[in-house]
Design an enzyme around this catalytic site. Structure first.
Site, PDB file in Angstrom:
ATOM      1  NE  ARG A  83      -3.672   2.528   0.899  1.00 53.46           N
ATOM      2  CZ  ARG A  83      -4.642   2.960   0.107  1.00 53.46           C
ATOM      3  NH1 ARG A  83      -4.935   2.335  -1.016  1.00 53.46           N
ATOM      4  NH2 ARG A  83      -5.356   4.025   0.429  1.00 53.46           N
ATOM      5  CD  GLU A  88     -11.883 -22.600  29.335  1.00 54.41           C
ATOM      6  OE1 GLU A  88     -11.433 -22.523  30.488  1.00 54.41           O
ATOM      7  OE2 GLU A  88     -12.567 -23.540  28.937  1.00 54.41           O
TER       8      GLU A  88
HETATM    9  P1  TGC Z   1     -10.955 -21.949  44.897  1.00 56.95           P
HETATM   10  O1  TGC Z   1     -11.312 -22.075  46.338  1.00 56.95           O
HETATM   11  O2  TGC Z   1      -9.958 -20.946  44.485  1.00 56.95           O
HETATM   12  O3  TGC Z   1     -10.478 -23.379  44.364  1.00 56.95           O
HETATM   13  C1  TGC Z   1     -11.106 -24.587  44.720  1.00 56.95           C
HETATM   14  C2  TGC Z   1     -10.043 -25.656  44.635  1.00 56.95           C
HETATM   15  O4  TGC Z   1      -9.642 -25.809  43.272  1.00 56.95           O
HETATM   16  C3  TGC Z   1      -8.257 -25.470  43.126  1.00 56.95           C
HETATM   17  N1  TGC Z   1      -8.130 -24.769  41.856  1.00 56.95           N
HETATM   18  C4  TGC Z   1      -7.736 -25.383  40.758  1.00 56.95           C
HETATM   19  N2  TGC Z   1      -7.338 -26.648  40.545  1.00 56.95           N
HETATM   20  C5  TGC Z   1      -6.989 -26.978  39.289  1.00 56.95           C
HETATM   21  N3  TGC Z   1      -7.025 -26.094  38.288  1.00 56.95           N
HETATM   22  C6  TGC Z   1      -7.428 -24.811  38.463  1.00 56.95           C
HETATM   23  N4  TGC Z   1      -7.459 -23.951  37.433  1.00 56.95           N
HETATM   24  C7  TGC Z   1      -7.813 -24.404  39.735  1.00 56.95           C
HETATM   25  N5  TGC Z   1      -8.265 -23.242  40.276  1.00 56.95           N
HETATM   26  C8  TGC Z   1      -8.458 -23.475  41.579  1.00 56.95           C
HETATM   27  C9  TGC Z   1      -7.899 -24.641  44.342  1.00 56.95           C
HETATM   28  O5  TGC Z   1      -6.528 -24.730  44.624  1.00 56.95           O
HETATM   29  C10 TGC Z   1      -8.762 -25.296  45.385  1.00 56.95           C
HETATM   30  O6  TGC Z   1      -8.138 -26.511  45.747  1.00 56.95           O
HETATM   31  P2  TGC Z   1      -8.175 -27.061  47.255  1.00 56.95           P
HETATM   32  O7  TGC Z   1      -7.407 -28.333  47.199  1.00 56.95           O
HETATM   33  O8  TGC Z   1      -7.519 -25.999  48.066  1.00 56.95           O
HETATM   34  O9  TGC Z   1      -9.624 -27.252  47.572  1.00 56.95           O
HETATM   35  O10 TGC Z   1     -12.331 -21.813  44.120  1.00 56.95           O
HETATM   36  P3  TGC Z   1     -13.247 -20.574  43.870  1.00 56.95           P
HETATM   37  O11 TGC Z   1     -14.651 -21.041  43.852  1.00 56.95           O
HETATM   38  O12 TGC Z   1     -12.886 -19.460  44.812  1.00 56.95           O
HETATM   39  O13 TGC Z   1     -12.913 -20.174  42.348  1.00 56.95           O
HETATM   40  C11 TGC Z   1     -11.784 -19.564  41.998  1.00 56.95           C
HETATM   41  C12 TGC Z   1     -11.745 -19.055  40.533  1.00 56.95           C
HETATM   42  C13 TGC Z   1     -12.303 -17.666  40.432  1.00 56.95           C
HETATM   43  C14 TGC Z   1     -10.285 -19.034  40.197  1.00 56.95           C
HETATM   44  C15 TGC Z   1     -12.467 -19.991  39.550  1.00 56.95           C
HETATM   45  O14 TGC Z   1     -13.757 -20.194  39.900  1.00 56.95           O
HETATM   46  C16 TGC Z   1     -12.340 -19.554  38.120  1.00 56.95           C
HETATM   47  O15 TGC Z   1     -11.391 -19.962  37.467  1.00 56.95           O
HETATM   48  N6  TGC Z   1     -13.301 -18.737  37.552  1.00 56.95           N
HETATM   49  C17 TGC Z   1     -13.354 -18.458  36.126  1.00 56.95           C
HETATM   50  C18 TGC Z   1     -14.497 -19.233  35.511  1.00 56.95           C
HETATM   51  C19 TGC Z   1     -14.142 -19.812  34.190  1.00 56.95           C
HETATM   52  O16 TGC Z   1     -13.008 -19.831  33.763  1.00 56.95           O
HETATM   53  N7  TGC Z   1     -15.131 -20.358  33.515  1.00 56.95           N
HETATM   54  C20 TGC Z   1     -14.912 -21.020  32.264  1.00 56.95           C
HETATM   55  C21 TGC Z   1     -16.180 -21.712  31.789  1.00 56.95           C
HETATM   56  S1  TGC Z   1     -15.881 -22.843  30.454  1.00 56.95           S
HETATM   57  C22 TGC Z   1     -15.604 -21.879  29.127  1.00 56.95           C
HETATM   58  O17 TGC Z   1     -15.513 -20.694  29.165  1.00 56.95           O
HETATM   59  C23 TGC Z   1     -15.437 -22.611  27.870  1.00 56.95           C
HETATM   60  S2  TGC Z   1     -15.044 -21.654  26.513  1.00 56.95           S
HETATM   61  C24 TGC Z   1     -14.986 -22.883  25.407  1.00 56.95           C
HETATM   62  C25 TGC Z   1     -14.506 -22.540  24.045  1.00 56.95           C
HETATM   63  O18 TGC Z   1     -13.279 -22.650  23.782  1.00 56.95           O
HETATM   64  O19 TGC Z   1     -15.380 -22.223  23.195  1.00 56.95           O
HETATM   65  P1  FAD Z   2     -19.033 -11.950  34.765  1.00 55.83           P
HETATM   66  O1  FAD Z   2     -18.497 -13.016  35.643  1.00 55.83           O
HETATM   67  O2  FAD Z   2     -20.382 -11.416  35.075  1.00 55.83           O
HETATM   68  O3  FAD Z   2     -17.993 -10.771  34.708  1.00 55.83           O
HETATM   69  C1  FAD Z   2     -18.297  -9.489  34.134  1.00 55.83           C
HETATM   70  C2  FAD Z   2     -17.078  -8.600  34.330  1.00 55.83           C
HETATM   71  O4  FAD Z   2     -16.818  -8.430  35.723  1.00 55.83           O
HETATM   72  C3  FAD Z   2     -15.814  -9.190  33.728  1.00 55.83           C
HETATM   73  O5  FAD Z   2     -15.008  -8.164  33.209  1.00 55.83           O
HETATM   74  C4  FAD Z   2     -15.124  -9.804  34.938  1.00 55.83           C
HETATM   75  O6  FAD Z   2     -13.717  -9.926  34.783  1.00 55.83           O
HETATM   76  C5  FAD Z   2     -15.484  -8.806  36.029  1.00 55.83           C
HETATM   77  N1  FAD Z   2     -15.415  -9.396  37.366  1.00 55.83           N
HETATM   78  C6  FAD Z   2     -16.117 -10.448  37.861  1.00 55.83           C
HETATM   79  N2  FAD Z   2     -15.756 -10.705  39.115  1.00 55.83           N
HETATM   80  C7  FAD Z   2     -14.783  -9.818  39.439  1.00 55.83           C
HETATM   81  C8  FAD Z   2     -13.983  -9.575  40.586  1.00 55.83           C
HETATM   82  N3  FAD Z   2     -14.077 -10.356  41.682  1.00 55.83           N
HETATM   83  N4  FAD Z   2     -13.081  -8.573  40.545  1.00 55.83           N
HETATM   84  C9  FAD Z   2     -12.942  -7.806  39.443  1.00 55.83           C
HETATM   85  N5  FAD Z   2     -13.666  -7.981  38.313  1.00 55.83           N
HETATM   86  C10 FAD Z   2     -14.576  -8.973  38.315  1.00 55.83           C
HETATM   87  N6  FAD Z   2     -18.967 -21.266  29.517  1.00 55.83           N
HETATM   88  C11 FAD Z   2     -19.108 -22.620  29.653  1.00 55.83           C
HETATM   89  O7  FAD Z   2     -19.333 -23.136  30.739  1.00 55.83           O
HETATM   90  N7  FAD Z   2     -18.987 -23.436  28.549  1.00 55.83           N
HETATM   91  C12 FAD Z   2     -18.741 -22.954  27.320  1.00 55.83           C
HETATM   92  O8  FAD Z   2     -18.633 -23.729  26.355  1.00 55.83           O
HETATM   93  C13 FAD Z   2     -18.620 -21.542  27.158  1.00 55.83           C
HETATM   94  N8  FAD Z   2     -18.436 -21.016  25.901  1.00 55.83           N
HETATM   95  C14 FAD Z   2     -18.486 -19.645  25.747  1.00 55.83           C
HETATM   96  C15 FAD Z   2     -18.503 -19.122  24.454  1.00 55.83           C
HETATM   97  C16 FAD Z   2     -18.585 -17.736  24.278  1.00 55.83           C
HETATM   98  C17 FAD Z   2     -18.664 -17.185  22.891  1.00 55.83           C
HETATM   99  C18 FAD Z   2     -18.585 -16.881  25.394  1.00 55.83           C
HETATM  100  C19 FAD Z   2     -18.616 -15.397  25.220  1.00 55.83           C
HETATM  101  C20 FAD Z   2     -18.580 -17.404  26.675  1.00 55.83           C
HETATM  102  C21 FAD Z   2     -18.546 -18.794  26.867  1.00 55.83           C
HETATM  103  N9  FAD Z   2     -18.623 -19.360  28.152  1.00 55.83           N
HETATM  104  C22 FAD Z   2     -18.731 -20.717  28.312  1.00 55.83           C
HETATM  105  C23 FAD Z   2     -18.829 -18.507  29.314  1.00 55.83           C
HETATM  106  C24 FAD Z   2     -17.564 -17.843  29.823  1.00 55.83           C
HETATM  107  O9  FAD Z   2     -16.737 -18.736  30.479  1.00 55.83           O
HETATM  108  C25 FAD Z   2     -17.997 -16.697  30.741  1.00 55.83           C
HETATM  109  O10 FAD Z   2     -18.552 -15.694  29.902  1.00 55.83           O
HETATM  110  C26 FAD Z   2     -16.854 -16.133  31.564  1.00 55.83           C
HETATM  111  O11 FAD Z   2     -16.415 -17.054  32.510  1.00 55.83           O
HETATM  112  C27 FAD Z   2     -17.245 -14.808  32.273  1.00 55.83           C
HETATM  113  O12 FAD Z   2     -18.474 -14.906  32.885  1.00 55.83           O
HETATM  114  P2  FAD Z   2     -19.596 -13.760  32.636  1.00 55.83           P
HETATM  115  O13 FAD Z   2     -19.719 -13.569  31.178  1.00 55.83           O
HETATM  116  O14 FAD Z   2     -20.800 -14.188  33.396  1.00 55.83           O
HETATM  117  O15 FAD Z   2     -18.997 -12.443  33.246  1.00 55.83           O
END
Ligand code: TGC
Ligand code: FAD
Length: 389
Positions: A273, A368
């Site tokens: 470009r 995630e």
């Molecule tokens: P917390 O008390 O911190 O932990 C409970 C126990 O679990 C252990 N732990 C883990 N172990 C393995 N892997 C991990 N990543 C772990 N994180 C924590 C921890 O050490 C503890 O163990 P113990 O032996 O002491 O009991 O639990 P909490 O309820 O306070 O949660 C903590 C937090 C915020 C880190 C957790 O809930 C979290 O990671 N939140 C984010 C939620 C999330 O990532 N959701 C994903 C949904 S699935 C998705 O998005 C799929 S997308 C799919 C696609 O690619 O399209």
């Molecule tokens: P919330 O938890 O409501 O958070 C909203 C905002 O607040 C974020 O910026 C967050 O970081 C902030 N926040 C929350 N708590 C705090 C705190 N303590 N301190 C500071 N900031 C904070 N989930 C599944 O289980 N399976 C799937 O296959 C899957 N696929 C997905 C595909 C897509 C396209 C999308 C968009 C999401 C998918 N998810 C899935 C869900 C995904 O894991 C959640 O959207 C994600 O974990 C965040 O949750 P929430 O959207 O409810 O946001």
């Protein structure tokens, strides 16, 4: 269009084995031949390209780190990372499909399932004959899944499941959902099959991101789940979090593919470009942007290879996975936005991949575990203070 040759400023290939490079090259060819030519139209129409499923199964992309006895490729984690990297160079939605099938459905069945569940489901999922999804997130519990309200009650011969999940990748097209629900207050995993009475999975419409991926709600209205469909080896929320580590790992690698696609597009464009007297690549401000991109790609590549080596040695900490997921998603999004700037107005067209990657990466940064959640996970690890509540 120029053929993609890879981005390797630090000779990171010298850190890979021949087998790992071979896997990458074969997936790279697959992406060039099968994904790039069709993806923009699918994205525009908001359609997941279903026809890719048997083709991806054929080249061993589902559950690729699991043992061969289930029909899987038994590759190491670095090779698996390179698979997700190449797929996401095509589109984050295709990588999402493979992440969910592999890390969030096949992995929990393999790690927490009974022998019968593994023998029944894993070969079918590996062949792409069955599709899975993973239900953790709920409408009111995203970042804090421990608060989930979906629950199971014990009844004769099994469980009665009630509740709802939201934002579930592959939900509407899945034959089996790995669903996390509380039983007596403790989180357990259940295999919910698509024809179970009371189970529905409507598709979520109106997305501006991940348009070539299916996202759904899962609704459980007194769904009977037989005893044989509980994952017997789960131990609370921790088991669900262990699945997330597998998927976060794949994302850390995957987004490097998006970075490469955006960088490659921006570099080619900048060299051709012309504005004022020269190609825009000849201006210092453009070079600063391109140097930023190649630097962040290089850092992410080296981070991923070491992360993969640690994982292959069973030495990886989940906090290290968080660091890579957090950093690489953030940098990928920044790269996509800078690439769009370099392309000027052309950057908003779907003739170029950057706007699609940029929009996809908004989801990838959020799912995630959001950027903020990974900050808090790392913050707790290095300070000893949990700052979630
Ligand atoms: P917390 O008390 O911190 O932990 C409970 C126990 O679990 C252990 N732990 C883990 N172990 C393995 N892997 C991990 N990543 C772990 N994180 C924590 C921890 O050490 C503890 O163990 P113990 O032996 O002491 O009991 O639990 P909490 O309820 O306070 O949660 C903590 C937090 C915020 C880190 C957790 O809930 C979290 O990671 N939140 C984010 C939620 C999330 O990532 N959701 C994903 C949904 S699935 C998705 O998005 C799929 S997308 C799919 C696609 O690619 O399209
Ligand atoms: P919330 O938890 O409501 O958070 C909203 C905002 O607040 C974020 O910026 C967050 O970081 C902030 N926040 C929350 N708590 C705090 C705190 N303590 N301190 C500071 N900031 C904070 N989930 C599944 O289980 N399976 C799937 O296959 C899957 N696929 C997905 C595909 C897509 C396209 C999308 C968009 C999401 C998918 N998810 C899935 C869900 C995904 O894991 C959640 O959207 C994600 O974990 C965040 O949750 P929430 O959207 O409810 O946001």
């Amino acid at each position: 269009m120029n053929k993609f040759k890879g981005v390797d400023y630090f000779n990171a290939d010298s850190l890979l084995t021949e087998d790992e490079i071979m896997v990458r090259e074969s997936v790279r060819e697959f992406v060039d031949a099968e994904i790039i030519p069709i993806i923009e139209l699918n994205y525009r129409e908001g359609k997941f390209p279903f026809e890719l499923v048997p083709k991806m199964a054929e080249i061993g992309l589902f559950g690729s780190t699991l043992p061969q006895k289930y029909g899987c490729a038994a590759m190491n984690n670095v090779a698996y990372g390179l698979v997700t990297q190449e797929l996401e160079r095509g589109d984050s939605g295709i990588r999402s499909f493979v992440s969910v099938q592999s890390a969030l459905v096949m992995y929990p069945i393999y790690a927490f399932g009974s022998e019968e569940q593994k023998d029944f489901w894993l070969p079918k999922l590996a062949k792409g004959e069955k599709i899975g999804c993973f239900g953790l997130t709920e409408p009111d519990f995203g970042s804090n899944p421990s608060g989930m309200i979906t629950k199971a009650e014990k009844i004769d011969g099994g469980y009665l499941l009630n509740g709802a999940k939201m934002w579930i990748t592959n939900g509407t097209i899945a034959d089996v959902a790995v669903v996390w629900a509380k039983f007596n207050g403790v989180v357990n995993g259940f295999l919910v099959e698509k024809d179970f009475k009371g189970f529905s999975a409507p598709e979520t419409k109106g997305k501006h991101s991940l348009r070539a991926s299916v996202t759904s709600e899962l609704i459980f209205d007194n769904v009977f789940v037989p005893e044989s469909n509980i994952l017997p080896k789960t131990s609370g929320l921790k088991s669900a979090l262990m699945c997330l580590n597998q998927a976060r790992y794949g994302i850390a690698w995957g987004v490097v593919g998006s970075m490469m696609a955006c960088y490659d597009s921006a570099l080619n464009y900048a060299k051709s470009r012309k504005q004022f007297s020269k190609p825009i690549a000849a201006y210092q401000l453009t070079q600063d942007k391109l140097v930023f991109m190649v630097t962040e790609i290089t850092k992410a590549q080296l981070l991923n290879i070491q992360l993969g080596r640690l994982k292959d040695q069973n030495k990886v900490k989940f906090t290290q996975v968080s660091l890579a997921k957090r950093n690489n998603c953030q940098k990928a999004l920044e790269i996509a936005r800078v690439a769009r700037e370099i392309l000027g107005a052309n950057g908003i067209l779907d003739e170029y991949p950057v706007m699609r990657h940029s929009a996809n990466l908004e989801s990838v940064k959020t799912y995630e575990g959001t950027h903020e959640m990974h900050t808090l996970i790392l913050g707790e690890d290095i300070t000893g203070f949990a700052a979630f509540d």
